[in-house]
Scaffold this motif. Structure first.
Motif, PDB file in Angstrom:
ATOM      1  N   VAL A 259       0.990  -1.030  -0.371  1.00  0.00           N
ATOM      2  CA  VAL A 259       0.005  -0.076  -0.303  1.00  0.00           C
ATOM      3  C   VAL A 259       0.805   1.585   0.214  1.00  0.00           C
ATOM      4  O   VAL A 259       1.592   1.329   0.738  1.00  0.00           O
ATOM      5  N   HIS A 260       0.402   2.357  -0.584  1.00  0.00           N
ATOM      6  CA  HIS A 260       1.426   3.499  -1.024  1.00  0.00           C
ATOM      7  C   HIS A 260       0.170   4.654  -0.774  1.00  0.00           C
ATOM      8  O   HIS A 260      -0.689   4.605  -1.238  1.00  0.00           O
ATOM      9  N   PHE A 261       1.092   5.756   0.044  1.00  0.00           N
ATOM     10  CA  PHE A 261      -0.428   6.416   1.087  1.00  0.00           C
ATOM     11  C   PHE A 261       0.170   8.535   1.144  1.00  0.00           C
ATOM     12  O   PHE A 261       1.352   7.537   0.971  1.00  0.00           O
ATOM     13  N   SER A 262      -0.016   8.637   0.619  1.00  0.00           N
ATOM     14  CA  SER A 262      -0.025  10.385   1.099  1.00  0.00           C
ATOM     15  C   SER A 262      -1.224  10.723   1.913  1.00  0.00           C
ATOM     16  O   SER A 262      -2.173  10.356   1.443  1.00  0.00           O
ATOM     17  N   VAL A 263      -0.494  11.848   2.027  1.00  0.00           N
ATOM     18  CA  VAL A 263      -2.097  12.390   2.344  1.00  0.00           C
ATOM     19  C   VAL A 263      -2.170  13.993   2.462  1.00  0.00           C
ATOM     20  O   VAL A 263      -0.919  15.091   2.516  1.00  0.00           O
ATOM     21  N   LEU A 264      -3.103  14.646   1.665  1.00  0.00           N
ATOM     22  CA  LEU A 264      -3.530  15.947   1.086  1.00  0.00           C
ATOM     23  C   LEU A 264      -3.777  16.917   2.423  1.00  0.00           C
ATOM     24  O   LEU A 264      -5.260  16.113   3.154  1.00  0.00           O
ATOM     25  N   ASP A 265      -4.026  17.947   1.867  1.00  0.00           N
ATOM     26  CA  ASP A 265      -4.583  19.292   3.291  1.00  0.00           C
ATOM     27  C   ASP A 265      -5.491  19.604   2.246  1.00  0.00           C
ATOM     28  O   ASP A 265      -5.945  19.536   0.865  1.00  0.00           O
TER      29      ASP A 265
END
Length: 448
Positions: A259-265
């Motif tokens: 699983v690859h993930f990032s987070v956006l504001d």
């Protein structure tokens, strides 16, 4: 969404039957077959089946002593279509469509034993903070000839030969099954599954396909669930099996689901991006949360008896709890590349997992880490297998015990789901112990 779903049926008169299906705790589709002319009733009013149907063991049997069965009268839940709408089923001979559904109580409350609701709950917590996870999965699977007593690589339709070797990143291996992969990509386009790169992998007849990043983690899990159904079904049309089981061959690497993930504001900025290679405090805290929850959540990453055959040192599956930059021997890898795309790769899970529970657990652990400001240990360098690291449970029973005793897991998953999953896995462990290794492989091959 209701009108779009109805319009889909009108635009596809060739579809004679539909399946309405929800995902149970083992990732199995549970539901009904409905003639297309009656499908509008499901779309408008939903459908019903017992709450217990989403809490069956891997054989599809009721769970002994489950409060969802006799204790409560085996009551019905109400299931409504998800936002996905109708999806073609190109692995079947007759034109058919699948309508994904999820379960609610009569008063409209989500049923907490539904794994899709578990992920939706985690995502609502992100949204309350003005945050949006961006997620993608990499799915490894095996093509297998299971027609004899021994599992083998299928005979290539092109050469008529059976190549008994692992061929990492081999174009020849991909071309041996060119028609299967061509049909697979055509089917993914038809089902609106964003399938990207395909490669051959380190196992015997093993391949990997990446699904594209998207800012709707619920849809990313939907895609993974549908993709697994598609690959298994389409392989059978081509005369062989496809399996996401963690370890079908003793002497070769198993299959993972990374699983690859990032987070956006709220403004669409990646909160892991500090303009350089290291990433922000938020990235470190997300990693810290994932590491803190890793031991306790191994049952999610390795949910079956066969899962633990994959988790052995120096076999392309992480066993030690660690993180690193651009290092595939670590359990958590921060890939290199453009700072704007800075992300976390979680590498522990096998291909046999439930995608909804996997994403709920990983994203939930990352959120707990960011909420609590959890600091991870120093990133490792070098070969993680050669280092003295804390290790995840190496057997099914230990993973169940860790999951049950955890104080972190209840911050991520609903209490009812935790209870149901433990009851399921303890029942499966009891009955799996009565089977031969060949019988165990047989049940896992076509299910997980």
């Amino acid at each position: 969404m209701l009108s779009d779903t109805k319009n889909w049926l009108r635009k596809n008169p060739q579809v004679r039957t539909i399946r309405v299906a929800a995902c149970d705790l083992n990732g199995q589709p549970r539901g009904k077959r409905v003639p297309a002319r009656f499908a509008h009733k499901v779309v408008e009013d939903g459908t019903r089946f017992p709450f217990s149907a989403l809490n069956l063991d891997i054989w599809g049997e009721d769970i002994d002593d489950s409060p969802l069965v006799f204790e409560s009268g085996d009551r019905d839940g109400l299931l409504h279509p998800t936002q996905r709408g109708f999806v073609p089923m190109p692995w079947l001979e007759a034109p058919s469509a699948l309508l994904p559904i999820w379960m609610f109580h009569e008063d409209g409350r989500p049923f907490e034993g539904d794994p899709r609701h578990a992920l939706a709950k985690v995502l609502r917590r992100y949204k309350a903070r003005g945050l949006t996870p961006v997620a993608a999965v990499e799915l490894e699977f095996f093509l297998i000839d299971d027609s004899g007593k021994k599992l083998e690589v299928p005979i290539s339709p092109r050469s008529g030969k059976r190549r008994k070797a692992a061929e990492v990143l081999s174009i020849r291996a991909l071309d041996q099954f060119d028609q299967f992969f061509t049909d697979l990509y055509d089917a993914c386009e038809e089902m609106d599954i964003p399938a990207d790169t395909a490669i051959s992998e380190a196992g015997l007849g093993q391949f990997e396909i990446n699904l594209m990043h998207q800012d709707d983690a619920l849809r990313a899990a939907d895609d993974a669930w549908l993709f697994k159904m598609l690959v298994r079904g389409l392989a059978r049309r081509h005369g062989f099996a496809a399996s996401f089981m963690a370890k079908p061959y003793e002497d070769y690497a198993g299959s993972g689901m990374h699983v690859h993930f990032s987070v956006l504001d709220s403004e669409g900025n990646n909160i892991f991006d500090d303009g350089g290679p290291k990433g922000t405090d938020a990235l470190r805290h997300a990693v810290g949360g994932c590491l803190a929850a890793m031991y306790d959540s191994t049952l999610i990453f390795a949910p079956h008896l066969n899962s633990y055959d994959r988790l052995v040192p120096e076999n392309h599956a992480p066993c030690g709890i660690s993180w690193a930059y651009e290092n595939r021997t670590a359990a958590i890898r921060v890939p290199s590349g453009s700072p704007a795309a800075r992300r976390v790769e979680h590498r522990v899970a096998g291909g046999d997992v439930n995608p909804y529970l996997l994403l709920a657990t990983i994203l939930g652990a990352a959120l707990v880490g960011m909420e609590d400001g959890m600091e991870p240990p120093e990133p490792i360098t070098g070969n993680a297998y050669a280092q003295d690291l804390p290790r995840i449970p190496d057997n099914w029973e230990a993973a169940m015990d860790a999951f049950e005793a955890s104080t972190l897991i209840p911050r991520i998953l609903p209490e009812g789901l935790i209870r149901n999953l433990l009851l399921t896995k303890r029942q499966e462990a009891h009955y799996m112990a009565e089977l031969s290794p060949a019988e165990q492989v047989e049940i896992y091959l076509d299910t997980v």
